[in-house]
Scaffold this motif. Structure first.
Motif, PDB file in Angstrom:
ATOM      1  N   THR A  92    -145.668  37.972  67.816  1.00 35.22           N
ATOM      2  CA  THR A  92    -146.489  37.449  66.710  1.00 35.22           C
ATOM      3  C   THR A  92    -147.119  38.575  65.878  1.00 35.22           C
ATOM      4  O   THR A  92    -148.090  38.328  65.167  1.00 35.22           O
ATOM      5  N   GLU A 109    -146.147  40.201  63.161  1.00 31.49           N
ATOM      6  CA  GLU A 109    -146.115  39.933  61.718  1.00 31.49           C
ATOM      7  C   GLU A 109    -147.058  38.784  61.367  1.00 31.49           C
ATOM      8  O   GLU A 109    -147.750  38.832  60.336  1.00 31.49           O
ATOM      9  N   ALA A 112    -150.605  39.984  61.306  1.00 36.83           N
ATOM     10  CA  ALA A 112    -150.882  40.742  60.083  1.00 36.83           C
ATOM     11  C   ALA A 112    -151.086  39.801  58.898  1.00 36.83           C
ATOM     12  O   ALA A 112    -151.994  39.991  58.075  1.00 36.83           O
ATOM     13  N   SER A 113    -150.263  38.760  58.839  1.00 35.04           N
ATOM     14  CA  SER A 113    -150.417  37.769  57.770  1.00 35.04           C
ATOM     15  C   SER A 113    -151.743  37.026  57.906  1.00 35.04           C
ATOM     16  O   SER A 113    -152.394  36.710  56.899  1.00 35.04           O
TER      17      SER A 113
END
Length: 330
Positions: free
Chosen positions: A79, A81, A84-85
């Motif tokens: 998870t 990415e 970060a989102s």
């Protein structure tokens, strides 16, 4: 007694014994006309645990054969990415909230300006009535009042827009958090791990399977019965299962499903003999509470035979009396 006579008597005795055994076997195996039987294998309901979103497998926490409980974590997807989102979405929320504060401050400012403009217009109208200032100057004060009023409406509209921006940013963050939560794969029900289909580091598409579970409280045997017997069978009818691996045990069961359509159906059924060859699929299911008592002993794929009661008002022969192994833990 001559030797030949003795040999003849021995042969006659052996033949009589063989005939007696064949008669006993045929009568022992023969079923009453109100009981039907079919061969099958024990099957358990399969549950596929799959990833909802495409991604890389971070870890798999169970092995084949492990017993798992509902809600237990089986695997996790990477998870990085998504986190970060999520951080970016939270920053957007903070920025939008600051814009809301700024918009509210502007409303206060515009309200003050409008109040001042209205007071100036009132004084100008009084002075015009007394002839102390020109009408042109009063018109200017009226324009200032209208401009201040429009600025206030614009500030209020900006506040509504910034509030919607906050809601959108929060919804985005909630969506990403849901994706993160869905990246932790849990067991939807109690069961046993049948297959471990993915390993850490593998990249899966959306819907990629990671674990196959067997629900050991949803176990049944599928058999096929001919047309002549299917008309006397009802869903809920009593049944018995005897497995080849443990023939000394007789397991109680119940008919849970009768196919509405025949299997192996000829394209055109024209004769009585052809109709009698039609076979219907039947499910004979073991009670979940009984399975829970013997959960460690439940195995899928075991061959055996299922016996079903046709019609009602009959009793099981003695050899079909329920006989179960000791429950787990006893």
């Amino acid at each position: 007694m001559s030797k030949r006579t003795f040999l003849v008597l021995v042969v006659v005795a052996l033949l009589a014994a063989a005939a007696g055994y064949l008669w006993w076997r045929d009568n022992h195996d023969q079923l009453p006309d109100y009981i039907a039987s079919g061969n099958g294998r024990i099957e358990a309901e399969e549950v596929q645990v799959a990833t909802k979103y495409a991604g890389r497998v971070a870890e798999v926490l169970v092995n084949e054969g492990d017993m798992v409980a509902a809600g237990q974590v089986l695997a996790r997807m990477d998870t990085a990415e998504l986190r970060a989102s999520l951080a970016a979405a939270k920053a957007s929320i903070a920025q939008a909230q600051e814009n809301v504060i700024e918009a509210r401050a502007q409303i206060v400012q515009r309200q003050s300006e409008l109040k001042y403009a209205e007071e100036e217009l009132a004084r100008a109208e009084t002075l015009v009535a007394k002839g102390h200032i020109s009408k042109q100057l009063a018109d200017q004060r009226r324009t200032d009042r209208d401009t201040a009023r429009a600025a206030l409406e614009a500030a209020r509209a900006r506040l509504a827009s910034t509030q919607r921006a906050v809601e959108a940013a929060e919804a985005q963050a909630e969506l990403i958090q849901t994706q993160i939560d869905d990246s932790t794969l849990t067991a939807p029900r109690d069961g046993r791990v049948q297959y471990r289909l993915a390993e850490p580091g593998e990249v899966l598409a959306s819907g990629g399977r990671v674990i196959t579970l067997l629900d050991l409280t949803d176990v049944y045997m599928t058999i096929f019965l001919p047309t002549a017997q299917i008309g006397r069978l009802l869903v809920g009818s009593e049944a018995r299962i005897i497995l080849d691996a443990v023939p000394q045990f007789v397991i109680p069961a119940q008919v849970s499903f009768i196919s509405a359509e025949a299997q192996f159906t000829p394209r055109e059924v024209e004769t009585r003999s052809e109709r009698e060859k039609l076979m219907f699929r039947i499910k004979v299911k073991i009670a979940p509470e009984l399975l829970r008592e013997h959960i460690e002993k439940v195995r899928s794929g075991l061959p055996g035979e299922a016996y079903v009661m046709l019609g009602g008002g009959n009793t099981w022969p003695e050899r079909f009396a329920v006989n179960l192994p000791p429950a787990d833990g006893q």
